[in-house]
Design a protein around this motif. Structure first.
Motif, PDB file in Angstrom:
ATOM      1  N   ALA A 172       4.097   8.110   9.383  1.00  0.00           N
ATOM      2  CA  ALA A 172       4.765   6.820   9.227  1.00  0.00           C
ATOM      3  C   ALA A 172       4.875   6.458   7.752  1.00  0.00           C
ATOM      4  O   ALA A 172       5.936   6.031   7.278  1.00  0.00           O
ATOM      5  CB  ALA A 172       4.009   5.736   9.991  1.00  0.00           C
ATOM      6  N   VAL A 173       3.790   6.624   7.010  1.00  0.00           N
ATOM      7  CA  VAL A 173       3.806   6.323   5.576  1.00  0.00           C
ATOM      8  C   VAL A 173       4.767   7.247   4.847  1.00  0.00           C
ATOM      9  O   VAL A 173       5.566   6.800   4.007  1.00  0.00           O
ATOM     10  CB  VAL A 173       2.386   6.433   4.985  1.00  0.00           C
ATOM     11  N   LYS A 174       4.702   8.527   5.157  1.00  0.00           N
ATOM     12  CA  LYS A 174       5.572   9.474   4.447  1.00  0.00           C
ATOM     13  C   LYS A 174       7.046   9.189   4.734  1.00  0.00           C
ATOM     14  O   LYS A 174       7.894   9.295   3.845  1.00  0.00           O
ATOM     15  CB  LYS A 174       5.230  10.912   4.844  1.00  0.00           C
ATOM     16  N   THR A 175       7.361   8.799   5.966  1.00  0.00           N
ATOM     17  CA  THR A 175       8.746   8.488   6.325  1.00  0.00           C
ATOM     18  C   THR A 175       9.220   7.234   5.610  1.00  0.00           C
ATOM     19  O   THR A 175      10.359   7.174   5.113  1.00  0.00           O
ATOM     20  CB  THR A 175       8.881   8.322   7.842  1.00  0.00           C
ATOM     21  N   VAL A 176       8.371   6.219   5.519  1.00  0.00           N
ATOM     22  CA  VAL A 176       8.737   4.992   4.811  1.00  0.00           C
ATOM     23  C   VAL A 176       8.942   5.280   3.330  1.00  0.00           C
ATOM     24  O   VAL A 176       9.895   4.783   2.710  1.00  0.00           O
ATOM     25  CB  VAL A 176       7.668   3.901   5.013  1.00  0.00           C
ATOM     26  N   GLU A 177       8.069   6.084   2.733  1.00  0.00           N
ATOM     27  CA  GLU A 177       8.222   6.419   1.319  1.00  0.00           C
ATOM     28  C   GLU A 177       9.488   7.232   1.081  1.00  0.00           C
ATOM     29  O   GLU A 177      10.162   7.061   0.054  1.00  0.00           O
ATOM     30  CB  GLU A 177       6.988   7.157   0.823  1.00  0.00           C
TER      31      GLU A 177
ATOM     32  N   VAL B 167       9.604   4.066  -2.440  1.00  0.00           N
ATOM     33  CA  VAL B 167       8.543   3.181  -2.922  1.00  0.00           C
ATOM     34  C   VAL B 167       7.194   3.695  -2.444  1.00  0.00           C
ATOM     35  O   VAL B 167       7.032   4.024  -1.260  1.00  0.00           O
ATOM     36  CB  VAL B 167       8.758   1.735  -2.418  1.00  0.00           C
ATOM     37  N   ARG B 168       6.224   3.753  -3.337  1.00  0.00           N
ATOM     38  CA  ARG B 168       4.867   4.189  -2.989  1.00  0.00           C
ATOM     39  C   ARG B 168       4.174   3.094  -2.174  1.00  0.00           C
ATOM     40  O   ARG B 168       4.148   1.932  -2.554  1.00  0.00           O
ATOM     41  CB  ARG B 168       4.082   4.457  -4.265  1.00  0.00           C
ATOM     42  N   MET B 169       3.584   3.485  -1.034  1.00  0.00           N
ATOM     43  CA  MET B 169       2.785   2.562  -0.238  1.00  0.00           C
ATOM     44  C   MET B 169       1.339   2.643  -0.724  1.00  0.00           C
ATOM     45  O   MET B 169       0.678   3.672  -0.581  1.00  0.00           O
ATOM     46  CB  MET B 169       2.863   2.920   1.244  1.00  0.00           C
ATOM     47  N   ASP B 170       0.863   1.557  -1.330  1.00  0.00           N
ATOM     48  CA  ASP B 170      -0.491   1.547  -1.879  1.00  0.00           C
ATOM     49  C   ASP B 170      -1.552   1.443  -0.795  1.00  0.00           C
ATOM     50  O   ASP B 170      -2.664   1.948  -0.957  1.00  0.00           O
ATOM     51  CB  ASP B 170      -0.649   0.374  -2.847  1.00  0.00           C
ATOM     52  N   HIS B 171      -1.193   0.783   0.318  1.00  0.00           N
ATOM     53  CA  HIS B 171      -2.143   0.622   1.420  1.00  0.00           C
ATOM     54  C   HIS B 171      -1.412   0.679   2.755  1.00  0.00           C
ATOM     55  O   HIS B 171      -0.184   0.524   2.824  1.00  0.00           O
ATOM     56  CB  HIS B 171      -2.915  -0.701   1.309  1.00  0.00           C
ATOM     57  N   TYR B 172      -2.210   0.871   3.785  1.00  0.00           N
ATOM     58  CA  TYR B 172      -1.698   0.939   5.154  1.00  0.00           C
ATOM     59  C   TYR B 172      -2.570   0.064   6.046  1.00  0.00           C
ATOM     60  O   TYR B 172      -3.807   0.152   6.005  1.00  0.00           O
ATOM     61  CB  TYR B 172      -1.742   2.395   5.655  1.00  0.00           C
TER      62      TYR B 172
ATOM     63  N   LEU C  43       1.322  -4.803  -5.340  1.00  0.00           N
ATOM     64  CA  LEU C  43       0.991  -3.847  -4.283  1.00  0.00           C
ATOM     65  C   LEU C  43       2.128  -3.761  -3.283  1.00  0.00           C
ATOM     66  O   LEU C  43       2.847  -4.746  -3.041  1.00  0.00           O
ATOM     67  CB  LEU C  43      -0.266  -4.289  -3.524  1.00  0.00           C
ATOM     68  N   ASN C  44       2.268  -2.585  -2.673  1.00  0.00           N
ATOM     69  CA  ASN C  44       3.137  -2.420  -1.517  1.00  0.00           C
ATOM     70  C   ASN C  44       2.275  -1.927  -0.351  1.00  0.00           C
ATOM     71  O   ASN C  44       1.582  -0.921  -0.482  1.00  0.00           O
ATOM     72  CB  ASN C  44       4.250  -1.414  -1.810  1.00  0.00           C
TER      73      ASN C  44
END
Length: 350
Positions: free
Chosen positions: A173-178, A183-188, A86-87
């Motif tokens: 925030a998630v979209k910017t990190v991806e 890398v796909r963020m599986d959870h936040y 997981l990421n």
């Protein structure tokens, strides 16, 4: 109970079975009352903790235009718990809402920033993890993000990493990190000031060793070099300090944050939470009361299952690193990802 016994003693008519039935009925009603109270209390506690959690539907907001999910390796294990890699994007938010956050340095109610950002990669099997800190002063390309009103933001080049959260919240925030990592963020997971401080206090403090004196009026932290048992307020000060150490940059603060993460993991593993329901509830209340998650972790059941799946992960098997950076050519007070090292790091987490 006393009245029943007195009635029996005075009657003298050999009505012991009647008295026994009355005694058993009284005891039974008492036990039933305790049982109902216990079930009711447990039910209320579960409801309370479950409703503490706030969530954001990140998958729904971002759709399919994202890095691909990593599919787990087929396993013959009969374990009911997930074991795949997981990421998880973990943010510590500089929340500016609520009295408790304001008292801890959150400022006015004008908004919030992602004060701390870490990508936590959990290896397949969930016995080891890598925590990658992203400096908030990193200049990035912030992609177009959906807004709650149904619109979108414009793409921004060479902008501060933490502006994504300030502008578009968890989704941006998630979209910017991806976009930055591929890398796909599986959870936040996001926890704010007061939640972090309450968690540390619920655990009885956290022991951290500092290598140098820290004297920072802005984070209200004054510590001599050495080992300290910190309460929630001082642990938060340690996580936030930057002007009292090194060159006063965000990079020095990240080193302290990573040290604090490992110390917290060690404290959690050494605390007998399952054998102390009161402490377990206090810790759970502290965490859920200031937690925002994606919809995949937005219930007490899902969070519990997630935590149980990490049962074999110890602090000794958690590696902490920082995204490789160099000083930004356009601004000596900012940094940019150092390539190819940053790209190689992110590729290793896919």
């Amino acid at each position: 109970m006393f009245l029943v016994v007195t009635e029996h003693d005075e009657s003298g008519d050999g009505s012991e079975p009647l008295v026994r039935r009355r005694v058993l009925k009284a005891v039974g009603l008492t036990l039933a009352g305790v049982l109902v109270l216990g079930i009711g209390t447990a039910g209320w506690a579960y409801w309370h903790l479950n409703h503490n959690i706030r969530s954001v539907d990140i998958d729904g907001a971002l759709g399919d235009n994202r890095p691909a999910k990593v599919l787990p390796t087929p396993s013959s294990s009969a374990s009911p718990l997930p074991t795949g890699a997981l990421n998880v994007l973990v943010l510590g938010s500089d929340s500016r809402s609520g009295k408790a956050n304001a008292e801890l340095g959150g400022g006015d109610s004008g908004g919030a920033r992602s004060d701390t950002a870490m990508v936590v990669h959990i290896d397949e099997g969930r016995t080891a993890a890598t925590v990658v800190s992203i400096p908030r002063d990193t200049l990035v390309t912030r992609p177009s993000c959906p807004t709650p009103s149904g619109g979108t933001t414009s793409v921004a080049y060479g902008t501060m990493f933490n502006s994504a959260y300030a502008l578009g919240g968890p989704v941006c925030a998630v979209k910017t990190v991806e976009s930055l990592t591929g890398v796909r963020m599986d959870h936040y997971l996001e926890i704010d000031f007061s939640g972090f401080a309450k968690l540390v206090d619920a655990l009885g403090g956290v022991t951290v060793t500092t290598d140098e004196d820290i004297d920072d009026d802005q984070s209200h932290l004054h510590l001599k070099a050495g080992t300290h048992l910190l309460d929630g307020t001082h642990a938060l000060g340690l996580a936030r300090t930057r002007h009292g150490i090194g060159d006063g940059s965000d990079l020095g603060r990240i080193g302290l944050q990573q040290k604090l993460v490992k110390a917290l993991l060690e404290q959690i593993s050494s605390t007998s939470l399952p054998t102390s329901p009161a402490k377990l509830y206090q810790v759970a209340d502290a965490v859920t009361g200031s937690l925002t998650t994606d919809t995949g972790l937005d219930s007490l059941g899902e969070l519990t299952k997630f935590g149980q799946s990490l049962g074999s992960l110890s602090a000794d098997h958690v590696r902490t690193v920082m995204m490789p950076v160099v000083t930004a050519p356009s601004d000596a007070n900012r940094v940019v990802a150092r390539e190819p090292e940053a790209g190689e790091l992110w590729a290793s987490l896919k």
